[in-house]
Enzyme design. Structure first.
Site, mmCIF file in Angstrom:
data_model
loop_
_atom_site.group_PDB
_atom_site.id
_atom_site.type_symbol
_atom_site.label_atom_id
_atom_site.label_comp_id
_atom_site.label_asym_id
_atom_site.label_seq_id
_atom_site.Cartn_x
_atom_site.Cartn_y
_atom_site.Cartn_z
ATOM 1 N N LEU A 21 0.731 -1.206 -0.012
ATOM 2 C CA LEU A 21 -0.166 -0.006 -0.052
ATOM 3 C C LEU A 21 0.873 1.279 0.215
ATOM 4 C CD1 LEU A 21 -2.482 -0.635 2.725
ATOM 5 C CD2 LEU A 21 -2.921 -1.180 0.601
ATOM 6 N N GLU A 67 5.553 -3.192 12.979
ATOM 7 C CA GLU A 67 5.183 -2.308 14.228
ATOM 8 C C GLU A 67 3.629 -2.096 14.142
ATOM 9 O OE1 GLU A 67 5.812 1.917 13.992
ATOM 10 O OE2 GLU A 67 6.621 1.912 15.770
ATOM 11 N N ASP A 68 3.172 -2.244 12.882
ATOM 12 C CA ASP A 68 1.570 -1.971 12.946
ATOM 13 C C ASP A 68 0.618 -3.125 13.599
ATOM 14 O OD1 ASP A 68 1.842 0.637 11.798
ATOM 15 O OD2 ASP A 68 2.210 -0.306 9.801
ATOM 16 N N ARG A 87 -4.013 -5.871 5.372
ATOM 17 C CA ARG A 87 -3.011 -6.186 6.303
ATOM 18 C C ARG A 87 -3.512 -7.103 7.333
ATOM 19 N NH1 ARG A 87 0.788 -1.540 7.500
ATOM 20 N NH2 ARG A 87 2.036 -3.581 8.538
ATOM 21 N N ARG A 132 -6.477 5.026 10.105
ATOM 22 C CA ARG A 132 -6.163 3.533 10.621
ATOM 23 C C ARG A 132 -6.622 3.250 11.823
ATOM 24 N NH1 ARG A 132 -2.093 1.296 6.798
ATOM 25 N NH2 ARG A 132 -2.405 2.076 4.983
ATOM 26 N N HIS A 162 0.110 7.852 9.769
ATOM 27 C CA HIS A 162 0.239 7.713 11.115
ATOM 28 C C HIS A 162 0.683 8.838 12.047
ATOM 29 C CE1 HIS A 162 0.791 3.315 9.878
ATOM 30 N NE2 HIS A 162 -0.428 3.251 10.242
ATOM 31 N N CYS A 249 8.596 1.489 12.092
ATOM 32 C CA CYS A 249 7.515 0.644 11.526
ATOM 33 C C CYS A 249 7.989 -0.881 11.139
ATOM 34 C CB CYS A 249 6.767 1.343 10.211
ATOM 35 S SG CYS A 249 7.711 1.904 9.273
HETATM 36 C C1 CIR Z 1 0.779 0.857 5.028
HETATM 37 O O1 CIR Z 1 0.281 1.825 4.148
HETATM 38 O O2 CIR Z 1 0.138 0.102 5.786
HETATM 39 C C2 CIR Z 1 2.221 0.521 4.813
HETATM 40 N N1 CIR Z 1 2.768 0.684 3.288
HETATM 41 C C3 CIR Z 1 3.209 1.458 5.380
HETATM 42 C C4 CIR Z 1 3.069 1.500 6.970
HETATM 43 C C5 CIR Z 1 4.062 1.969 7.428
HETATM 44 N N2 CIR Z 1 3.985 1.794 8.954
HETATM 45 C C6 CIR Z 1 4.426 2.409 10.300
HETATM 46 O O3 CIR Z 1 4.991 3.728 9.767
HETATM 47 N N3 CIR Z 1 4.163 2.078 11.283
#
Ligand code: CIR
Length: 262
Positions: A21, A67-68, A87, A132, A162, A249
């Site tokens: 994404l 991390e997410d 995700r 999110r 974020h 992340c």
């Molecule tokens: C997303 O859009 O979910 C991923 N491409 C990027 C997530 C980055 N996550 C973060 O900074 N904790």
């Protein structure tokens, strides 16, 4: 006291990473991303962190952004329900990796939360309400945080992906921030100095006890931190930034007992 994590959990970008994404349809070189991830892991290991590398997840282009998928607290951990439906298949392996290290709770619908919206500072968890992370996600985390005596402070994220795309700690009392992206009023009572970052990539740094890891895309931020006497470790992240990711992340960090880490 902010400490260096004892352990970190990471997952390298897989061959599907170029389909991750992202806000802008920029091309991604998955091979280069993998070598930049290797450089990131090397920087963590140099700092003395024991790094557990999970296997790639097929069909999870965003799987590198571990991390997410969880928020690791002192005694417990919340495995999240990521805000992006694509995700949600990433969390199972993360729950398994955290089992045995923390008491694991799995977030349920309708709550959503990405760990990129959670910033630990001492006894507080600053939580971004973003595209999110919803209010139910924040409340679920707040209930768990109370077990460890942590207080949640909500901050609205007006722009960007974020909370931590717009602010991170550079040290135990310094927060780097892109002020225009956040509603910062709630942070006023935290004993933190807020420093405006001179460039977007500088808002997400990874503070360890004795150094700060900074992206090479943020030279002016690096200069600002060096002038303040902080030791820096610079890493190349062009292909991670292309996927809207940054330093925090790419790892889940675990503090040793009795201490906290970002
Ligand atoms: C997303 O859009 O979910 C991923 N491409 C990027 C997530 C980055 N996550 C973060 O900074 N904790």
């Amino acid at each position: 006291m902010l400490v260096t994590p004892s352990h970190a959990i990471v997952r390298p970008p897989g061959s599907s990473y170029s389909s991750c994404l992202r806000e802008q349809p920029v091309a991604i070189d998955a091979e280069l991303a993998r070598s930049q991830h290797d450089g990131y892991v090397a920087a963590l290991r140099e700092a003395g962190i024991v790094v557990e590398v999970l296997p790639e997840l097929p069909n999870a282009p965003d799987g590198v952004f571990v991390e997410d998928t969880a928020v690791v607290l002192d005694s417990c951990a919340l495995v999240t329900r990521p805000g992006a439906p694509s995700r949600r298949g990433e969390v199972e392996t993360i729950a398994a990796a955290l089992e045995g290290r923390r008491e694991v709770t799995i977030m349920q619908a309708p709550a959503t939360l990405d760990g990129g919206d959670v910033l630990r500072f001492d006894r507080w968890l600053v939580v971004g309400l973003s595209r999110r992370t919803n209010r139910a996600g924040l409340e679920c985390l707040a209930r768990l945080a109370a077990i460890d005596g942590l207080e949640v402070v909500a901050v609205r994220v007006n722009d960007g992906l974020h909370l931590k795309s717009a602010c991170t700690l550079a040290g135990p009392e310094i927060m780097l921030v892109r002020e225009a992206d956040l509603e910062l009023g709630a942070l006023a009572r935290l004993p933190l100095e807020r420093v405006a970052v001179p460039e977007a990539a500088g808002a997400n740094v990874l503070a360890l006890a004795d150094r700060v890891i900074v992206s090479s895309a943020a030279p002016r931020t690096a200069e600002l931190l060096a002038r303040r006497g902080l030791s820096l470790r610079i890493v190349e992240l062009s292909q991670i930034h292309a996927g809207d990711g940054a330093l925090t992340c790419m790892s889940l960090r675990l503090a040793p007992a009795g201490a906290w880490t970002v």
